[in-house]
Design a protein around this motif. Structure first.
Motif, PDB file in Angstrom:
ATOM      1  N   SER A  39       0.814  -1.223   0.000  1.00 51.91           N
ATOM      2  CA  SER A  39       0.000   0.000   0.000  1.00 51.91           C
ATOM      3  C   SER A  39       0.846   1.271   0.000  1.00 51.91           C
ATOM      4  O   SER A  39       0.355   2.332  -0.388  1.00 51.91           O
ATOM      5  N   ILE A  40       2.104   1.171   0.436  1.00 49.98           N
ATOM      6  CA  ILE A  40       2.958   2.370   0.395  1.00 49.98           C
ATOM      7  C   ILE A  40       3.953   2.305  -0.778  1.00 49.98           C
ATOM      8  O   ILE A  40       4.945   3.016  -0.808  1.00 49.98           O
ATOM      9  N   GLY A  41       3.675   1.405  -1.707  1.00 52.63           N
ATOM     10  CA  GLY A  41       4.449   1.356  -2.952  1.00 52.63           C
ATOM     11  C   GLY A  41       5.719   0.533  -2.896  1.00 52.63           C
ATOM     12  O   GLY A  41       6.504   0.540  -3.844  1.00 52.63           O
ATOM     13  N   LEU A  42       5.929  -0.184  -1.775  1.00 51.44           N
ATOM     14  CA  LEU A  42       7.138  -1.006  -1.670  1.00 51.44           C
ATOM     15  C   LEU A  42       6.811  -2.450  -2.073  1.00 51.44           C
ATOM     16  O   LEU A  42       6.624  -3.334  -1.232  1.00 51.44           O
ATOM     17  N   LYS A  43       6.744  -2.667  -3.377  1.00 45.79           N
ATOM     18  CA  LYS A  43       6.321  -3.971  -3.899  1.00 45.79           C
ATOM     19  C   LYS A  43       7.342  -5.064  -3.601  1.00 45.79           C
ATOM     20  O   LYS A  43       6.985  -6.222  -3.446  1.00 45.79           O
ATOM     21  N   GLY A  44       8.610  -4.690  -3.528  1.00 48.03           N
ATOM     22  CA  GLY A  44       9.651  -5.671  -3.204  1.00 48.03           C
ATOM     23  C   GLY A  44       9.508  -6.161  -1.776  1.00 48.03           C
ATOM     24  O   GLY A  44       9.558  -7.370  -1.512  1.00 48.03           O
TER      25      GLY A  44
END
Ligand SMILES: [Fe+2]
Ligand SMILES: [Fe+2]
Length: 171
Positions: free
Chosen positions: A33-38
């Motif tokens: 949700s905060i854009g840290l897909k890794g």
């Protein structure tokens, strides 16, 4: 054959492994949700590992002619202040799990329950690996501080983690 006390203690740990799975699933969703897909990938794999741990207890309890007792689980936190704090929380939790596994092992030794001692050996090795991984990631995160580029580099690295299915897992 398991003693009544050992069956209860193993069941308690089975439920704790399920809580661990929920904790990492929650972290995975938050990271996404905060854009840290890794990082989301890393925690999703950690969730899968915890389900393997849970199933190991499930299978062992049943193989000893007993049955599992699923209990109510605490809700894990669902918001986290930063990626560093997510990994600090992960390490803290895994250190707690290590203490649980040690206590179970001490019980097995005291009861002269050799089968359970052997069963728990896998977990003793696994906990060393878990803590080591978390410390390594925490070290890197501390090094980069709040440098955005550094965070993205680490996120890329966390995205490369792959799940090793239990049969192929060395430990
Ligand atoms: Fe675990
Ligand atoms: Fe692991």
């Amino acid at each position: 054959m398991l003693s009544k006390e050992m069956t209860a203690a193993l069941n308690k740990q089975l439920n704790t492994e399920l809580y661990s799975a929920h904790l990492y699933l929650s972290m995975s969703s938050y990271a996404s949700s905060i854009g840290l897909k890794g990082a989301a990938n890393w925690f999703m794999i950690q969730y899968q590992e915890e389900m393997v741990h849970f199933m190991k207890f499930y299978t062992y309890i049943n193989s000893q002619g007993e049955h599992v007792a699923l209990g109510p689980l605490d809700a894990p936190p669902n918001e986290f202040p930063s990626l560093l704090e997510m990994f600090e929380e992960t390490l803290k939790h895994e250190m707690f799990i290590t203490r649980c596994i040690n206590e179970l092992t001490e019980r097995a030794v005291k009861e002269k329950d050799h089968a359970t001692q052997i069963f728990l050996q896998w977990f003793i090795t696994e906990q060393v690996e878990e803590e080591e991984n978390d410390r390594e990631i925490i070290g890197k995160l501390k090094l980069i501080g709040d440098n955005g580029y550094g965070i993205l580099m680490i996120d890329n690295e966390l995205g490369a983690r792959v799940f090793t299915p239990p049969a192929a897992a060395a430990a």
